[in-house]
Design an enzyme around this catalytic site. Structure first.
Site, PDB file in Angstrom:
ATOM      1  N   TRP A 201       0.824  -1.320   0.158  1.00 50.89           N
ATOM      2  CA  TRP A 201       0.117   0.073  -0.037  1.00 50.89           C
ATOM      3  C   TRP A 201       0.947   1.160   0.201  1.00 50.89           C
ATOM      4  CZ3 TRP A 201      -4.596  -1.729  -0.905  1.00 50.89           C
ATOM      5  CH2 TRP A 201      -5.774  -0.847  -0.956  1.00 50.89           C
ATOM      6  N   ASP A 202       0.223   2.468   0.175  1.00 48.76           N
ATOM      7  CA  ASP A 202       1.190   3.588  -0.046  1.00 48.76           C
ATOM      8  C   ASP A 202       1.859   3.960   1.297  1.00 48.76           C
ATOM      9  OD1 ASP A 202      -1.122   4.573   1.003  1.00 48.76           O
ATOM     10  OD2 ASP A 202      -1.726   6.041  -0.479  1.00 48.76           O
ATOM     11  N   TRP A 203       1.503   2.943   2.209  1.00 52.68           N
ATOM     12  CA  TRP A 203       2.256   3.235   3.407  1.00 52.68           C
ATOM     13  C   TRP A 203       2.951   2.013   3.988  1.00 52.68           C
ATOM     14  CZ3 TRP A 203      -0.559  -0.354   5.689  1.00 52.68           C
ATOM     15  CH2 TRP A 203      -1.917  -0.245   5.313  1.00 52.68           C
ATOM     16  N   ASN A 467     -13.836   0.777   1.117  1.00 49.59           N
ATOM     17  CA  ASN A 467     -13.139   2.012   1.222  1.00 49.59           C
ATOM     18  C   ASN A 467     -12.905   2.664  -0.130  1.00 49.59           C
ATOM     19  OD1 ASN A 467     -10.897   3.900   2.526  1.00 49.59           O
ATOM     20  ND2 ASN A 467      -9.834   2.981   0.930  1.00 49.59           N
ATOM     21  N   GLU A 468     -13.494   3.593  -0.435  1.00 55.23           N
ATOM     22  CA  GLU A 468     -13.270   4.604  -1.732  1.00 55.23           C
ATOM     23  C   GLU A 468     -13.699   3.921  -2.793  1.00 55.23           C
ATOM     24  OE1 GLU A 468      -9.664   7.316   0.375  1.00 55.23           O
ATOM     25  OE2 GLU A 468      -9.164   5.832  -1.389  1.00 55.23           O
ATOM     26  N   GLU A 566     -11.431  10.913   6.287  1.00 56.74           N
ATOM     27  CA  GLU A 566     -10.069  10.720   6.027  1.00 56.74           C
ATOM     28  C   GLU A 566      -9.459  12.150   5.654  1.00 56.74           C
ATOM     29  OE1 GLU A 566      -8.428   7.946   3.456  1.00 56.74           O
ATOM     30  OE2 GLU A 566      -9.499   6.272   4.142  1.00 56.74           O
TER      31      GLU A 566
END
Length: 895
Positions: A201-203, A467-468, A566
């Site tokens: 993921w981006d984190w 989510n999203e 968020e």
């Protein structure tokens, strides 16, 4: 076989057979197993259950280093590309097969597996989140050792196979095929039902885990086994009675039978027995009871107590022989998601907020991501620290993000106890998903298993479908516009026809709210066929907001949304944390390690751009020293950005703009915790150290807050936010300081302020021109800052507003000395630290190296010569130990 394994094995044979109650038997199969890959030359070694193959290989020495060390997330990727088998021997008592039903209970298989008992296939799994029950009675041997083996398929291989099979069978690609290259991830996570973030993921890193990740056992019974219990409570004000509705979901034998269900709440002296007829295979019973005894309510943190009651549910055969029981902790409370038409004349839109026990709740909190890529490594102490830190920061809600896990029992039990409301996503995130019959069948099992395990927790107040993904489809994230009808049909089939439909089977109407996505327009999304024209509307539902090439200190860039679920900015984790997983030579801001850990495209550049809006960029010759300085600045930038945005949301509580936007009732910043040492949006570092943001959250989430700001019309204003259920009246102090004027105030004003319960409004205003003139800050306005606080019954932490950017100010380098450290009341965990500064010092930062705990404040401005700060350690330490680990710096120390 090692000696340790042999001793453990003998212990299990002798002592693992435990009665469920009088009639049933449970045999624990956790502990040490054996494992090997499917490669012909693979070695056999010990494995731990619950666990996963990465930690097994690390413990075994096959992986020589911590998987989180440097670049090992890529170096060790081969692990997930192999098939793995886990097996062990076990013995069962002679009387086990005399029971009518003998099941293998698998609480978590990660993920695609075939399960064998004595080489007989007894079941298969394809979903990490499902609790599986396999009938193994015919496969068992009571006179000799049995063997169980679980044979896992590579998750990356399986996902790729499903992706290409879908193209062949259905003729279209379900995007996205792969994560962005910057994430160093694996492709097609949307084709396998496991934590989506395990593919990167981006984190976070890509560690596609394999293994038996939750408990595994054998259960035997003659009548029924309790699979799950659901609980709903509603209050009847007319007769002062609570209605308790309990759903008992039972696994039964192959023939119909009679049973007696028992419900006991000892503290309320509540006991009920109910005879029921059970169908073959499984059964569900929904019963309602009235409770007239005095009952204490469960409240979110900050609104009241968190009273919990133990309820025991039992099942016995018609002869009274008890076979199964389940203890659940319940709370009496009512929760509503209020989406009402606005009452103001000519207003447009709906409200969006939570009402608990009839009280509107301003939701304050953050978003929870997986605390580690390897769930079995998360200790109870670490989990408790992360969650207790939310209460220390005055939070009352966490959103469990939809790309990770339905969390552990301890997670939800702790949130019950702390009063942390849980916004629970179903585990679908940032992707389109297939809707084949087999995929949807697996999703139905997932929804059932998750609801039956978690629904009874009073902390769980809402479920969201994903989510999203509504926003992704509506705004064409993945190039779906050309086949929009196809993907919209898939969307509705998955989230509405499958997830919502299955959810409603186990949640009574109005028991807990459900929304299709986050962000969403709520009721409007439903009216528009589940895909809103603008999922980011400020007039409906919740909003996710991110913008990076901006000045985060400018409140006017933020959306006046109904509910901010968020929003965030990145920062780097501290040098102390990073150096546990990197070499000093790795730490260069644009170096290989930094770029490898930065999984957000252009993240390094964006942070630097944001910093340059308010600070000079330090330029020491040593790259590690420069990196440390930039780490510090990224944490300041993140803290100030989220502070600015959150205070704006809190000021908008009762404010509606001419376009009907505003009336904000929630702020959940992204994100609370970190999955590994890296740059991320978290307010707590991997390992639990608080970033500057978390210290700021402790202040901007105070129940009573003064928020100063400069409005668009050139006025300096102060809003007073009151979350309390009673009116407040107090003295407000407004003080103005100049960095070049020592510790002396330029001017000060005392004002009496009042605020009604649960409201926010402006309590002071003055033109900036007048403020500057009165305070004598006309020379260089950037040198001045305003400090506001309440000083009375509702005293608040001083809140600071800079009148200009620090980079345009003249700031002396302050020498800050630690003048003393002393225990508070002879404590070995709480200490007072006395700091003496030679000048006003902005962004004073303290670190207690090697000691986990938190300071009473941090990242603050020291505007007086002597300041006293408390440090609360998580373990017993001496003043000397704290002294040796203590570091103090402020802004000008990096130049």
């Amino acid at each position: 076989m090692s000696l340790r394994f042999l001793l453990w094995f003998l212990f299990i044979i002798c002592f693992s057979s435990l009665p469920l109650c009088n009639g049933g038997i449970a045999i624990d199969l956790n502990g040490y197993w054996l494992t090997r890959s499917s490669k012909p030359d693979s070695s056999t070694f010990e494995a731990s259950v619950p666990g996963n193959i990465y930690t097994d290989l690390w413990r075994n020495g096959t992986l020589k280093e911590d998987p989180y060390y440097r670049f090992n997330d890529v170096e060790y990727r081969w692990v997930s590309k192999e098939d793995w088998s886990f097996w062990r021997d076990f013995q069962v008592p002679e009387n086990v097969t005399a029971h009518k039903k003998v099941l293998l209970k698998c609480d978590g298989l990660d993920t695609v597996s075939s399960v064998y008992v004595n080489d007989k296939l007894v079941g298969a799994s394809d979903n990490q989140f499902v609790q599986y029950f396999f009938d193994i009675k015919a496969a068992l041997k009571t006179s000799k050792l049995n063997q169980i083996s679980v044979r896992f398929t590579s998750p990356t291989k399986y996902a790729a196979d499903q992706f290409y099979r879908h193209i062949f069978d259905h003729g279209y690609v379900v995007p996205p095929a792969c994560p962005p290259p910057v994430q160093h991830g694996e492709c097609h996570p949307n084709f396998i039902r496991k934590a989506q973030s395990t593919f990167a993921w981006d984190w976070g890193p890509a560690f596609p885990t394999v293994g038996i990740w939750r408990n595994i056992s054998i259960v035997a019974f003659n009548t029924a086994l309790i699979e799950g219990v659901t609980v709903n409570t509603s209050f009847e004000s007319t007769n002062n009675t609570w209605r308790l509705t309990v759903g008992a979901y039972l696994l039964t034998t192959d023939t119909p039978s009679k049973a007696v269900l028992g419900f006991d709440i000892p503290e309320l002296k509540f006991t009920r027995r109910q005879s029921v007829d059970l169908s073959a295979g499984n059964a569900s019973v929904l019963l309602s009871f009235d409770i007239q005894e005095p009952v204490e309510r469960w409240w979110p943190n900050g609104y009241g107590g968190q009273k919990l009651y133990n309820m025991k549910v039992t099942v016995a055969d018609d002869g009274g022989n008890m076979e199964s029981s389940k203890n659940v902790v319940i709370g009496f409370r009512e929760v509503e998601l209020v989406q009402d038409r606005l009452q103001q004349p000519n207003a447009t839109g709906l409200t969006f907020y939570f009402r608990v026990n009839g009280v509107p709740i301003w939701s304050k909190g953050s978003n929870w991501i997986p605390a580690h890529a390897f769930q079995n490594t998360i200790s109870s102490d670490y989990l408790q620290w992360l969650l207790n830190s939310t209460v220390l920061a005055h939070m009352n809600m966490l959103r469990v993000w939809g790309g990770g896990y339905y969390e552990s029992e301890e997670f939800y039990e702790t949130c019950d106890r702390l009063g942390i409301m849980i916004w629970q996503d179903f585990m679908f995130a940032c992707a389109m998903y297939p809707t084949t019959s087999s995929f949807l069948a697996s999703v139905r099992q997932e929804v059932r298993a998750s609801i039956l395990r978690l629904q009874h927790h009073p902390s769980v107040v809402i479920w969201a479908g994903n989510n999203e993904n509504e926003a992704a489809l509506a705004t064409n994230w993945y190039g779906t516009s050309l086949a929009f009808k196809t993907f919209k049909a898939d969307y509705v089939k998955l989230y509405v026809d499958t997830i919502r439909d299955e959810y409603r089977k186990y949640e009574i109407v109005d028991g807990r709210p459900w929304i299709s996505s986050s962000p969403t327009n709520g009721k409007l999304s439903e009216e528009e066929g589940w895909i809103a024209d603008d999922p980011y509307s400020n007039l409906y539902g919740d909003v996710h907001f991110y913008s990076y090439l901006v000045d985060p200190w400018d409140w006017t860039i933020y959306p006046p949304t109904r509910f901010g679920s968020e929003y965030g900015y990145q920062s780097w984790e501290s040098m102390e944390t990073l150096l546990k997983y990197a070499l000093p030579s790795d730490l260069s801001y644009f170096g290989h390690f930094a770029n490898h850990r930065q999984h957000h495209q252009f993240g390094q550049i964006e942070m630097l751009y944001e910093i340059m809006k308010r600070f000079h960029v330090p330029s020491p010759s040593d790259s590690v020293e420069k990196f440390a300085a930039l780490v510090y600045l990224t944490q300041i930038n993140q803290a100030m950005g989220i502070k600015t945005e959150t205070e704006f949301y809190r000021r908008m509580r009762n404010m509606m703009n001419p376009d009907s936007s505003g009336l904000t009732m929630g702020a959940l910043y992204w994100q609370l915790n970190s999955i590994w040492p890296s740059p991320s949006w978290s307010s707590m570092e991997f390992g639990g150290k608080w970033k500057m943001l978390h210290y700021y959250a402790k202040e901007f989430f105070q129940p009573v807050l003064l928020s100063p700001y400069i409005d668009k019309d050139g006025y300096f204003r102060i809003s007073l936010i009151n979350d309390h259920l009673e009116q407040i009246s107090d003295q407000m102090n407004i003080r103005i300081f100049d960095f070049t004027n020592g510790f002396n105030e330029k001017s000060s004003i005392n004002v009496t302020v009042n605020q009604k319960p649960q409201t926010a409004s402006v309590v002071y205003e003055e033109t900036v021109q007048s403020l500057v003139k009165r305070s004598g800050c006309t020379g260089r306005i950037a040198n001045c800052f305003v400090m506001v606080e309440l000083d009375g019954n509702f005293s608040t932490v001083p809140n600071v507003l800079f009148l200009g950017s620090p980079k345009n100010a003249t700031i002396r380098k302050a020498s800050i000395q630690v003048k003393g450290i002393s225990p508070v009341h002879q404590s070995s965990r709480t200490f007072e630290i006395t700091l003496k500064a030679s000048a006003i010092a902005p962004f004073v930062w303290l670190e207690a190296t090697g000691i986990q705990g938190y300071f009473s404040k941090n990242g603050h401005i020291q505007y007086q010569e002597v300041d006293v700060i408390r440090f609360h350690a998580n373990q017993d330490i001496s003043a000397g130990e704290l002294q040796s680990g203590l570091k103090v710096m402020s802004l000008m120390d990096i130049y």
